[in-house]
Design a protein around this motif. Structure first.
Motif, PDB file in Angstrom:
ATOM      1  N   GLU A  69       0.790  -1.246   0.000  1.00  0.00           N
ATOM      2  CA  GLU A  69       0.000   0.000   0.000  1.00  0.00           C
ATOM      3  C   GLU A  69       0.812   1.281   0.000  1.00  0.00           C
ATOM      4  N   GLY A  70       1.853   1.347   0.814  1.00  0.00           N
ATOM      5  CA  GLY A  70       2.532   2.632   1.004  1.00  0.00           C
ATOM      6  C   GLY A  70       1.584   3.570   1.739  1.00  0.00           C
ATOM      7  N   ALA A  71       1.602   4.891   1.378  1.00  0.00           N
ATOM      8  CA  ALA A  71       0.716   5.879   2.017  1.00  0.00           C
ATOM      9  C   ALA A  71       0.708   5.670   3.536  1.00  0.00           C
ATOM     10  N   TRP A  72       1.902   5.527   4.097  1.00  0.00           N
ATOM     11  CA  TRP A  72       2.041   5.074   5.487  1.00  0.00           C
ATOM     12  C   TRP A  72       1.475   6.058   6.512  1.00  0.00           C
ATOM     13  N   ASN A  73       1.387   7.347   6.110  1.00  0.00           N
ATOM     14  CA  ASN A  73       0.838   8.301   7.091  1.00  0.00           C
ATOM     15  C   ASN A  73      -0.283   9.145   6.479  1.00  0.00           C
ATOM     16  N   GLU A  74      -0.984   8.572   5.499  1.00  0.00           N
ATOM     17  CA  GLU A  74      -2.062   9.334   4.851  1.00  0.00           C
ATOM     18  C   GLU A  74      -3.434   9.011   5.434  1.00  0.00           C
ATOM     19  N   ASP A  75      -4.329   9.964   5.323  1.00  0.00           N
ATOM     20  CA  ASP A  75      -5.739   9.810   5.719  1.00  0.00           C
ATOM     21  C   ASP A  75      -5.906   9.256   7.133  1.00  0.00           C
ATOM     22  N   GLY A  76      -5.036   9.720   8.005  1.00  0.00           N
ATOM     23  CA  GLY A  76      -5.192   9.380   9.415  1.00  0.00           C
ATOM     24  C   GLY A  76      -4.515   8.096   9.852  1.00  0.00           C
ATOM     25  N   LYS A  77      -3.812   7.427   8.939  1.00  0.00           N
ATOM     26  CA  LYS A  77      -3.150   6.166   9.329  1.00  0.00           C
ATOM     27  C   LYS A  77      -2.041   6.424  10.350  1.00  0.00           C
ATOM     28  N   GLY A  78      -1.970   5.573  11.356  1.00  0.00           N
ATOM     29  CA  GLY A  78      -0.893   5.651  12.342  1.00  0.00           C
ATOM     30  C   GLY A  78       0.265   4.766  11.918  1.00  0.00           C
ATOM     31  N   PRO A  79       1.458   4.962  12.542  1.00  0.00           N
ATOM     32  CA  PRO A  79       2.599   4.110  12.208  1.00  0.00           C
ATOM     33  C   PRO A  79       2.413   2.678  12.740  1.00  0.00           C
ATOM     34  N   SER A  80       2.807   1.710  11.940  1.00  0.00           N
ATOM     35  CA  SER A  80       2.750   0.310  12.387  1.00  0.00           C
ATOM     36  C   SER A  80       4.169  -0.162  12.653  1.00  0.00           C
ATOM     37  N   VAL A  81       4.296  -1.380  13.144  1.00  0.00           N
ATOM     38  CA  VAL A  81       5.640  -1.889  13.457  1.00  0.00           C
ATOM     39  C   VAL A  81       6.562  -1.900  12.243  1.00  0.00           C
ATOM     40  N   VAL A  82       6.034  -2.125  11.050  1.00  0.00           N
ATOM     41  CA  VAL A  82       6.925  -2.147   9.879  1.00  0.00           C
ATOM     42  C   VAL A  82       7.362  -0.764   9.430  1.00  0.00           C
ATOM     43  N   GLU A  90       1.586  -6.051  10.988  1.00  0.00           N
ATOM     44  CA  GLU A  90       1.455  -4.591  10.884  1.00  0.00           C
ATOM     45  C   GLU A  90       0.646  -3.992  12.033  1.00  0.00           C
ATOM     46  N   MET A  91       0.895  -4.497  13.251  1.00  0.00           N
ATOM     47  CA  MET A  91       0.160  -3.951  14.404  1.00  0.00           C
ATOM     48  C   MET A  91       0.595  -2.506  14.673  1.00  0.00           C
ATOM     49  N   PRO A  92      -0.275  -1.753  15.360  1.00  0.00           N
ATOM     50  CA  PRO A  92       0.085  -0.359  15.670  1.00  0.00           C
ATOM     51  C   PRO A  92       1.364  -0.263  16.519  1.00  0.00           C
ATOM     52  N   PHE A  93       2.261   0.607  16.098  1.00  0.00           N
ATOM     53  CA  PHE A  93       3.521   0.797  16.805  1.00  0.00           C
ATOM     54  C   PHE A  93       3.275   1.371  18.206  1.00  0.00           C
ATOM     55  N   TYR A  94       2.232   2.160  18.324  1.00  0.00           N
ATOM     56  CA  TYR A  94       1.879   2.743  19.618  1.00  0.00           C
ATOM     57  C   TYR A  94       1.645   1.653  20.681  1.00  0.00           C
ATOM     58  N   LEU A  95       1.041   0.550  20.258  1.00  0.00           N
ATOM     59  CA  LEU A  95       0.775  -0.534  21.228  1.00  0.00           C
ATOM     60  C   LEU A  95       2.078  -1.180  21.720  1.00  0.00           C
ATOM     61  N   VAL A  96       3.108  -1.093  20.905  1.00  0.00           N
ATOM     62  CA  VAL A  96       4.417  -1.625  21.310  1.00  0.00           C
ATOM     63  C   VAL A  96       5.027  -0.705  22.355  1.00  0.00           C
ATOM     64  N   LYS A  97       4.993   0.585  22.052  1.00  0.00           N
ATOM     65  CA  LYS A  97       5.591   1.591  22.944  1.00  0.00           C
ATOM     66  C   LYS A  97       4.856   1.667  24.287  1.00  0.00           C
ATOM     67  N   SER A 132      -4.463  -7.810   3.369  1.00  0.00           N
ATOM     68  CA  SER A 132      -4.802  -7.611   4.781  1.00  0.00           C
ATOM     69  C   SER A 132      -5.364  -6.215   4.946  1.00  0.00           C
ATOM     70  N   ILE A 133      -6.036  -6.006   6.054  1.00  0.00           N
ATOM     71  CA  ILE A 133      -6.434  -4.654   6.423  1.00  0.00           C
ATOM     72  C   ILE A 133      -5.322  -4.117   7.321  1.00  0.00           C
ATOM     73  N   ALA A 134      -4.851  -2.909   7.015  1.00  0.00           N
ATOM     74  CA  ALA A 134      -3.851  -2.300   7.897  1.00  0.00           C
ATOM     75  C   ALA A 134      -4.591  -1.807   9.149  1.00  0.00           C
ATOM     76  N   TRP A 135      -4.346  -2.488  10.240  1.00  0.00           N
ATOM     77  CA  TRP A 135      -4.975  -2.173  11.537  1.00  0.00           C
ATOM     78  C   TRP A 135      -4.860  -0.670  11.823  1.00  0.00           C
ATOM     79  N   THR A 136      -3.686  -0.092  11.468  1.00  0.00           N
ATOM     80  CA  THR A 136      -3.430   1.327  11.794  1.00  0.00           C
ATOM     81  C   THR A 136      -4.186   2.320  10.909  1.00  0.00           C
TER      82      THR A 136
END
Ligand code: P53
Length: 479
Positions: free
Chosen positions: A23-36, A135-142, A90-94
């Protein structure tokens, strides 16, 4: 009597990708950062780095990937041209829950998958959807330490219910966690990190921690299956395991027995998901190692009630194990504790090419679980060359896929295995998961982008594109 040489009419031929790899568009339309999104690029033999945040001076290949987010209409038109019956992504959880612990989903993310699924359905292509593909949310890791925290079960279930409700009339085939068993190799940081947001080697007792983390995930998976069936009883919800059968190195009884023991690593989590309880061998192992995995009172019941409808698996290779050589192999080209197989060739990335192993895999899994199977990944990662006239002659890829489809047909037509479908991996070129490279290509469709991020992102049909179109058209008869 004529011997049938075709797969059934309703067989789901298609292709597979994962959101973060295309997909790319890693931070578009409200998407949060994921572990990848904090994973750098590596290479064969060079590990991808896990940076603590998105940092200047690093290249993150998944940020743009194949830019499917902006090209999906064009790409789906090409899938339709090949005659795809289904498309696994897959659906990007973020995109749905950017941080992971919100109460309310992000509408722009939900809308994107509505549009994507509508576009597929327009051509009669069934979406096959993985809920969590590395591709889980990176925030949940932190914030929570990833899946070490049982709260992740609630977050994942909230996310799953949100998307299963939203797409209940558009998606029938679901899978919970991609290759949940990768993290069984707790020694290799990328696996635990991508599956669960935990680097086991940094924990006090890496192996025990891994079992605890996966227990939470197994409970979450079972709850998603159960709730999914309540949302739509027609849903088919599967598990997804990386299936790399382990042959004994020789007919020496010790090698044979070691291969049986080693196979437990492959089966364990699938056993829980497909049979609804932990198998006998793991209780003995935990006892021997003095491990205490914390489980809630209701967990047994949850696991029992959340048995999957089918077993999805990836198949790329087999490995070989030899008693007394338990410390060989690196776990990336295969199993930690594996030795080379003198009878089969290897890809440029060291993955052993063994089409017969696919028929073997299908038989093993069908006999063990007696449930429909779905080959949701298979394929050949290779370097492609674009000729002066723009053509790409990927005969090596055709040879790999042809040999595998032949063996798959034998499993169905000779052995009677109940197989739902076949979705070769990376049907459009995407970022390699293990290395982060673009040049390790799997696609029928070429994407003009290189390891450093240069290129026009233009799409091209490879020779294998026309080959696969014929295969689908003929129901697998013409290979
Ligand atoms: P790349 C190991 C063995 C079999 C499949 O891998 C594996 C792995 C690594 O976890 O992963 C799957 O891109 C995975 C995909 C991945 C694909 O294999 O490294 O589900 O995300 O892209 C191919 O060549």
């Amino acid at each position: 009597m004529r011997i049938e040489n075709k797969l059934p009419e309703d067989f789901l031929w298609g292709g597979a990708v994962a959101a973060h790899q295309v997909e790319g568009a890693w931070n578009e339309d409200g998407k949060g950062p994921s572990v990848v999104d904090v994973l750098t690029a590596g290479a064969h033999g060079v590990d991808r780095k896990i940076t603590e945040e998105v940092k200047d001076g690093f290249y993150y290949p998944n940020h743009v990937a194949s830019d499917f987010y902006h090209h999906y209409k064009e790409d789906i038109r090409l899938f339709a041209e090949m005659g795809f019956k289904c498309f696994r992504t897959s659906i990007a959880w973020t995109r749905i829950f950017p941080k992971g612990d919100e109460q309310e989903p992000n509408e722009a993310g939900l809308q994107f998958y509505d549009d994507l699924f509508d576009e597929l359905l327009k051509y009669g292509i069934q979406p096959v959807v993985t809920l969590s593909h590395f591709e889980m949310p990176f925030y949940l890791v932190k914030q929570y330490g990833g899946w070490k925290d049982r709260k992740l079960v609630d977050f994942f279930v909230r996310y799953s219910v949100t998307v299963m409700e939203r797409y209940k009339d558009k998606v029938k085939y679901w899978m919970t966690f991609n290759e949940i068993n990768n993290q069984k190799n707790y020694r290799y940081p990328l696996f635990g990190y991508s599956c669960s947001g935990v680097i086991f080697t940094e924990e006090e007792n890496p192996e025990e921690c891994m079992y605890q983390v996966v227990h939470h995930q197994l409970v979450a998976s079972a709850l998603a299956v159960k709730k999914g069936h309540e949302i739509n009883p027609d849903f088919q919800i599967g598990c997804m395991i990386a299936f790399v059968p382990l042959y004994p190195f020789s007919c020496r009884p010790e090698d044979m027995m070691y291969s049986v023991e080693a196979m437990h690593d492959r089966y364990l989590f699938g056993d829980v998901q497909a049979r609804g309880k932990y198998p006998s061998y793991i209780h003995k192992e935990w006892e021997r190692k003095g491990f205490h995995i914390h489980m809630e009172k209701e967990d047994e019941k949850i696991l029992r009630e959340g048995v999957v409808d089918y077993v999805g698996f990836s198949y790329y290779m087999t490995n070989v194990v030899e008693a007394g050589k338990e410390e060989e192999g690196n776990g990336l080209d295969g199993f930690l504790g594996s030795v080379g197989n003198p009878f089969v060739p290897k890809s440029d990335w060291g993955w052993q090419i063994d089409p017969v192993g696919l028929r073997y895999a299908l038989n093993l899994l069908y006999e063990r679980y007696q449930k429909p199977l779905f080959i949701v990944e298979n394929g050949f990662g290779a370097i492609d060359k674009v000729n002066g006239d723009g053509t790409i002659e990927d005969d090596y890829r055709i040879a790999y896929l042809k040999a595998h489809v032949e063996e798959m047909k034998k499993a169905v037509l000779l052995d009677g295995v109940d197989l739902i479908g076949y979705t070769p991996w990376g049907c459009i070129d995407c970022v390699s998961f293990t290395t982060g490279e673009m040049k390790k290509r799997y696609g029928f469709i070429y994407v003009d982008r290189d390891n450093e991020g240069n290129g026009t992102l233009e799409r091209r049909r490879k020779k294998s594109f026309f080959w696969y179109k014929k295969v689908i058209e003929s129901g697998g008869e013409i290979l």
